[in-house]
Every structure is written in C-alpha cells, then in structure tokens.
Design a protein around this motif. Structure first.
Motif, PDB file in Angstrom:
ATOM      1  N   UNK A 371       0.856  -1.189   0.000  1.00  0.00           N
ATOM      2  CA  UNK A 371       0.000   0.000   0.000  1.00  0.00           C
ATOM      3  C   UNK A 371       0.890   1.236   0.000  1.00  0.00           C
ATOM      4  N   UNK A 372       0.784   2.126  -1.010  1.00  0.00           N
ATOM      5  CA  UNK A 372       1.684   3.278  -1.091  1.00  0.00           C
ATOM      6  C   UNK A 372       1.244   4.418  -0.180  1.00  0.00           C
ATOM      7  N   UNK A 373       2.148   5.372   0.003  1.00  0.00           N
ATOM      8  CA  UNK A 373       1.866   6.516   0.877  1.00  0.00           C
ATOM      9  C   UNK A 373       0.765   7.412   0.318  1.00  0.00           C
ATOM     10  N   UNK A 374       0.466   7.311  -0.974  1.00  0.00           N
ATOM     11  CA  UNK A 374      -0.611   8.105  -1.564  1.00  0.00           C
ATOM     12  C   UNK A 374      -1.985   7.697  -1.045  1.00  0.00           C
ATOM     13  N   UNK A 375      -2.093   6.506  -0.484  1.00  0.00           N
ATOM     14  CA  UNK A 375      -3.351   6.046   0.112  1.00  0.00           C
ATOM     15  C   UNK A 375      -3.444   6.620   1.517  1.00  0.00           C
ATOM     16  N   UNK A 376      -4.463   7.418   1.791  1.00  0.00           N
ATOM     17  CA  UNK A 376      -4.589   8.027   3.120  1.00  0.00           C
ATOM     18  C   UNK A 376      -5.033   6.993   4.148  1.00  0.00           C
ATOM     19  N   UNK A 377      -4.744   7.298   5.380  1.00  0.00           N
ATOM     20  CA  UNK A 377      -5.150   6.438   6.487  1.00  0.00           C
ATOM     21  C   UNK A 377      -6.659   6.274   6.518  1.00  0.00           C
ATOM     22  N   UNK A 378      -7.422   7.357   6.362  1.00  0.00           N
ATOM     23  CA  UNK A 378      -8.880   7.279   6.393  1.00  0.00           C
ATOM     24  C   UNK A 378      -9.422   6.460   5.231  1.00  0.00           C
ATOM     25  N   UNK A 379      -8.830   6.633   4.044  1.00  0.00           N
ATOM     26  CA  UNK A 379      -9.268   5.833   2.899  1.00  0.00           C
ATOM     27  C   UNK A 379      -9.042   4.350   3.160  1.00  0.00           C
ATOM     28  N   UNK A 380      -7.888   4.032   3.756  1.00  0.00           N
ATOM     29  CA  UNK A 380      -7.604   2.624   3.999  1.00  0.00           C
ATOM     30  C   UNK A 380      -8.542   2.041   5.049  1.00  0.00           C
ATOM     31  N   UNK A 381      -8.842   2.812   6.091  1.00  0.00           N
ATOM     32  CA  UNK A 381      -9.808   2.338   7.084  1.00  0.00           C
ATOM     33  C   UNK A 381     -11.166   2.079   6.436  1.00  0.00           C
ATOM     34  N   UNK A 382     -11.580   2.941   5.511  1.00  0.00           N
ATOM     35  CA  UNK A 382     -12.842   2.731   4.809  1.00  0.00           C
ATOM     36  C   UNK A 382     -12.794   1.433   4.005  1.00  0.00           C
ATOM     37  N   UNK A 383     -11.697   1.228   3.318  1.00  0.00           N
ATOM     38  CA  UNK A 383     -11.535  -0.016   2.551  1.00  0.00           C
ATOM     39  C   UNK A 383     -11.608  -1.242   3.454  1.00  0.00           C
TER      40      UNK A 383
END
Length: 392
Positions: A371-383
C-alpha cells in the motif's frame, strides 16, 4: 544433508477441520476454491506507515496484534519456512554493507546482497531504490562472489533448525498451512546479474545460467530435505517477478528450456519426501506486472495452483481472470490507485469485485502490491470496513 524419503506416520497427517482456527479455515477454503467461503482478512504489505502516523494512526508497529485489531486482520493461517531467499538468494554469509560513493544528495551503497544501490542520503526506505550494479557478471565473478555463499553444506544454514521445526510442527498440529518460501529461478538470477544483464546472459552465457541454476537446485534440495524430515509441506511459494507492465520479461520458451528443468526436478524430490503422501502440494507463483500470459503456462507445466498479486495497472482484472481460470487461487487485485481516490471509488471497486469473487471462491483480497503513501489512512480504514462487510 541427506535427502531420502521418510515413511509416512500419523503424527504428520492433517488434523480434522474442527481443530483449525478461523484463519486456517479461511485460508484452506481459499486454496480449495470453496464458493461462498468468507475471505481471509489480510494485506500484501505497506509503504505508508510513516505517513499514516502523521495522519492520526496510533503509534503501532506492523505485524503486531495492535495492527491486526485496528485493521480487522485475521491470523495468517500459515507457517512460513525460510532459508531459501525471496527477492534475493539466501547468501551465507551476506555481503558487507558499505558506502561506495557519496554523491551529495544521494549515495551508493553495497547492500547485503552485493548490489550497488543508489539511495537518497541517509534514507533506506519509503521509495524505490535504484540498483546500478550486481555481484555476478560472468563465471569468474560467480565463483568469486556468489557460488561459495550458496553452499548447501554450510552448517550455519541449519543452526537453530530443531527449534524452528518445533514451531512448524506445532503450527501443523493446528492445521495451519506449512509454506516453504523460495526465491524462484528468475528472481534468484536477476538479483545476482541484474534484470537487463540476465536477459543477455541467457544467450551470451548459457553455461553461467546452467551453473547457477544447478547450485539453486542443490541448495533448495538440501534445505527442503532438512525441513521435510520434520513437517509435511502444504505449499511451495516461488517469488519470481518475471513480468512487467506489458507482459513477461522472459519468453515462455526460454523459461521452459533454461529454468523449468530445475523446477521440475526440485518438485519431484520434494514430493517424494512428503511425510504425508496423501497431502496435495500447492504451488504458488508471485509475480508483479501483466501475469496473465504465464498463467496457462505455469498451470500446464508445473501444476500451479495459486498466483499473486495481480497488478491492476498492468491490466490484471481478478474477476475476468477468475472466470477464465476457475481452478486458480488468487491473492491481490485491489487497485492501489483506487484506494488513494477515496470512498466512492473504493465502494465501486469492492462492490464489483467482492461479490463475484466470493461466489467463485478461491480469492484472498489485498492490495496489488504494498500500500503506497498516496493512500490516506482514512481511505484505507474505509476499505478495511468494506472488506469486513462484504467478506464475512
């Protein structure tokens, strides 16, 4: 090291399903292509941990119970055996890590695998390093730099073996899959010679390729034999990385001629030594890039059962590939670019992929690489919330 087969005994048979953990059931159901089975909750890896801490993620470490709870991951359901490398050969000893050149904002370092690597000064992670030199160029440098470091008789390879095998036996008694990781033939050669240099060497130095692959077989045979005196393998997992964004880096005919004979011989020996001869030995290939041209090749040539990570940017669509190859276990296929785009795009992606692959079976969802740094923490939690919602 001796390599003869050991008689089957009941200690090494697979325990009944009711003794398996939830994670073990999910993993084994995925490999068995069980339609409708819940997904194993896991991830490929990360290049984003530092950024996520800045965005409010708790100060936790990767691969810990805290991370597992935060992102709703399962236990792995597998026990990994090492000793045969992954992205590099299993050198013994490693090369000396030392600074080769200071270039101001950047520097060149010799890494533990003998490669000259261009880094940003003082940084060793968070970006893709550039490899500008490799330890093997010809037969002379093979003998000087690599051959003796890959000696299968080096006793240091087997230090602590009994303790490691006791842990593996305990995992096997719980029904966990016992997976032997191996640097596959292309990955092994590429790390020694370099990707471009290797492709020329197939034509210009076939004797070097043959010599190096014979040592690969000798080492893999010795280490797997040592492990197999204690446990039955459920899986051989080869790291290959032999595809790029538009297709394979090496032609199937070249793989068949120069590399597959060593694969087939190793697999024949491994199968002959299985303590539980009734156990199916799953074979998985890991390769980035556009892998689909090699799927039928590996399935027909060596009986490949599983593949990962199905990079979407290279045209890999797990739903469509899953339709074409219904007996293939698949891990990956979640577009890292979509994870960076936000909840709406994430919802559209998972609502297309997850119901279809859940109905098919044989799928372990995760990002199509770290998972790259361009993926935000909030986006990843949503995923991750959607993974749990649609995968249970």
């Amino acid at each position: 090291m001796q390599t003869q087969a050991v008689p089957t005994n009941n200690i090494h048979t697979l325990p009944p399903r009711e003794l398996w953990s939830e994670a073990t059931r999910r993993r084994r159901d995925a490999y068995a292509i069980t339609p409708g089975a819940p997904f194993l909750k896991t991830e490929f890896g990360y290049y984003c941990w530092e950024e996520w801490r800045k965005q409010g993620m708790p100060d936790i470490k990767e691969n810990t119970p805290e991370a597992q709870a935060l992102f709703s991951y399962d236990d792995s359901g597998t026990y990994g055996l090492t000793g045969l490398g992954w992205c590099e050969p299993e050198y013994m000893p490693h090369f000396e890590v030392k600074l080769l050149e200071d270039r101001g904002e950047t520097e060149i370092e010799q890494d533990w695998a003998g490669r000259a690597v261009l880094y940003f000064k003082g940084r060793r992670s968070g970006f893709m390093p550039e490899y500008i030199g490799h330890p093997v160029k010809d037969m002379e440098s093979w003998k000087a730099n690599a051959e003796w470091r890959l000696d299968p008789k080096d006793s240091r390879r087997y230090e602590g073996l009994e303790k490691r095998m006791a842990l593996a036996q305990a995992a096997a008694a719980r029904g966990e899959m016992i997976t032997q990781h191996i640097a596959g033939s292309f990955m092994y050669l590429r790390a020694m010679l370099g990707p471009e240099e290797l492709l020329y060497a197939f034509y210009d130095q076939p004797d070097l390729i043959e010599t190096a692959m014979q040592r690969w077989l000798e080492l893999a045979d010795a280490v797997t034999a040592a492990h197999q005196r204690h446990v039955t393998f459920d899986e051989i997992f080869f790291a290959e990385d032999n595809c790029y964004n538009s297709g394979p880096l090496i032609a199937p005919d070249m793989i068949r001629e120069m590399l597959l004979p060593y694969y087939k011989e190793l697999l024949k020996r491994v199968r002959s030594r299985q303590l539980d001869q009734s156990r199916h030995l799953y074979l998985q290939i890991d390769t980035d890039g556009k892998c689909e041209p090699l799927i039928p090749f590996y399935m027909e040539e060596i009986g490949m059962d599983a593949m990962s990570p199905f990079e979407v940017a290279s045209g890999s669509d797990v739903v469509e590939i899953g339709k074409r190859y219904p007996t293939l276990c698949m891990r990956g296929g979640i577009d890292k670019r979509i994870l960076a785009a936000g909840p709406k795009a994430i919802d559209a992606m998972v609502e297309r992929i997850f119901p279809a692959m859940r109905a098919r079976g044989g799928y372990i969802p995760c990002c199509d690489h770290g998972v790259p740094a361009e993926v935000s923490y909030e986006n990843y939690l949503h995923y991750r919330r959607r993974c749990v919602e649609l995968g249970e």
